[in-house]
Design a protein around this motif. Structure first.
Motif, mmCIF file in Angstrom:
data_model
loop_
_atom_site.group_PDB
_atom_site.id
_atom_site.type_symbol
_atom_site.label_atom_id
_atom_site.label_comp_id
_atom_site.label_asym_id
_atom_site.label_seq_id
_atom_site.Cartn_x
_atom_site.Cartn_y
_atom_site.Cartn_z
ATOM 1 N N ILE A 92 -9.061 67.260 -13.823
ATOM 2 C CA ILE A 92 -8.677 67.056 -12.427
ATOM 3 C C ILE A 92 -7.619 65.975 -12.319
ATOM 4 N N LEU A 93 -7.843 64.869 -13.006
ATOM 5 C CA LEU A 93 -6.872 63.781 -12.978
ATOM 6 C C LEU A 93 -5.525 64.250 -13.510
ATOM 7 N N ALA A 94 -5.582 65.043 -14.584
ATOM 8 C CA ALA A 94 -4.340 65.547 -15.175
ATOM 9 C C ALA A 94 -3.624 66.474 -14.192
ATOM 10 N N ALA A 95 -4.390 67.355 -13.533
ATOM 11 C CA ALA A 95 -3.789 68.285 -12.580
ATOM 12 C C ALA A 95 -3.160 67.537 -11.412
ATOM 13 N N MET A 96 -3.861 66.485 -10.969
ATOM 14 C CA MET A 96 -3.337 65.711 -9.855
ATOM 15 C C MET A 96 -2.078 64.950 -10.263
ATOM 16 N N HIS A 97 -2.104 64.445 -11.483
ATOM 17 C CA HIS A 97 -0.936 63.714 -11.959
ATOM 18 C C HIS A 97 0.275 64.639 -12.028
ATOM 19 N N TRP B 93 0.807 67.402 -10.421
ATOM 20 C CA TRP B 93 1.245 67.756 -9.077
ATOM 21 C C TRP B 93 1.999 66.582 -8.439
#
Lengths: 115, 115
Positions: B91-96, B98
Motif C-alpha cells: 500500500i505504501l509503495a502504491a501510494m508513493h 501515485w
DNA sequence: CGGTATCCAAAGAGATACTG
DNA sequence: CAGTATCTCTTTGGATACCG
C-alpha cells in the motif's frame, strides 16, 4: 523497497484519500459511475450536505472528479471520476484488501483475549 | 472493481496510515530496520517527542510495529516493523508511486496556468 | 534516554437555518 | 436541487516543562 523517506510522496496520496468520506465517495463513483449530488448523499447515510459539498470540492480541485452543472431549474449537478482519478483505483483496492485481512487479524486478537 | 462500498474496509487501512507522521515512520522502519526512539526522532526533523510517542503507541496497538524495552540506565527502546506490519508495504509503495505521478500532474497544471 | 503532563491554538466535523 | 452561512463541539497538533 526503493522508497526514500526524504522524497516520500505518500503524503500526497494520503492527502487526497483522507477525510472521513472521501474513500466512500470515490468507491461510489467508481462503482456506480456518474451520479447526482442527491444520489451520492442518499448512498452515504449520515453525511451532511456541508461535508459532502466540501469533500467533492476538494476532490474536484485535485482533478480526481469531474463536476458538470446543468443550468436549469431545479438545478442538476453530476459528479464522476475523471480519467486521472481512475489511477487511484489500485490504491483503493490495495487498501480494501488489506482492510479485509486486518478485520480478521483483529478478530483473532479478540478471541485470544477471551480465552 | 469488486469492492462493495457497503462492506468497505478501506477506512481500516486509512485509519492505520493516517496521522501526519505515520507513513514516514513506517517508511523509516521498513528501510532502516530496527531503530531507537532517538534515531527515529533525528530522522524526522520537526516532529515533537509527544507526537512521535503517540504515533508509535498507536502503531504498536494495531500490531504494526514491535516495541522492545531494555531495562537499563539510560533507557533503551527499540522499534521495528512487525511481520504483520510488513503487509502494509504494498500500500505504501502504491501510494508513493501515485504520489510521484501526482507531483508531475500538479506541475503540468501549474505550467498551463502560467501560459 | 525516553518518555509524561499540561496548556493552548488550529483544523475537522456536526447541527441547523437559509437561498438562487 | 444543490448548495451557503453560522455556530459549536471535538479532535489534532504544537510548545514547554518535568520525571524515572
Amino acid at each position: 523497497m526503493k522508497i526514500e523517506p526524504e522524497l516520500c510522496k505518500v503524503e500526497d496520496a494520503l492527502g487526497i484519500l483522507v477525510g472521513k468520506w472521501k474513500p466512500i465517495i470515490l468507491l461510489n463513483l467508481l462503482k456506480e459511475g456518474t451520479q447526482r449530488f442527491s444520489e451520492l448523499k442518499r448512498s452515504m447515510p449520515g453525511i451532511t450536505q456541508k461535508m459532502l459539498t466540501k469533500q467533492l470540492r476538494e476532490l474536484e480541485k485535485e482533478d480526481i472528479i469531474d463536476r458538470v452543472v446543468y443550468p436549469q431549474v431545479p438545478p442538476k449537478v453530476e459528479y464522476s471520476i475523471s480519467e486521472y482519478g481512475k489511477s487511484l483505483e489500485p490504491i483503493l483496492a490495495a487498501m480494501h484488501e488489506w482492510g479485509m485481512k486486518h478485520t480478521l487479524h483483529k478478530r483473532k486478537k479478540m478471541e485470544q483475549k477471551i480465552q
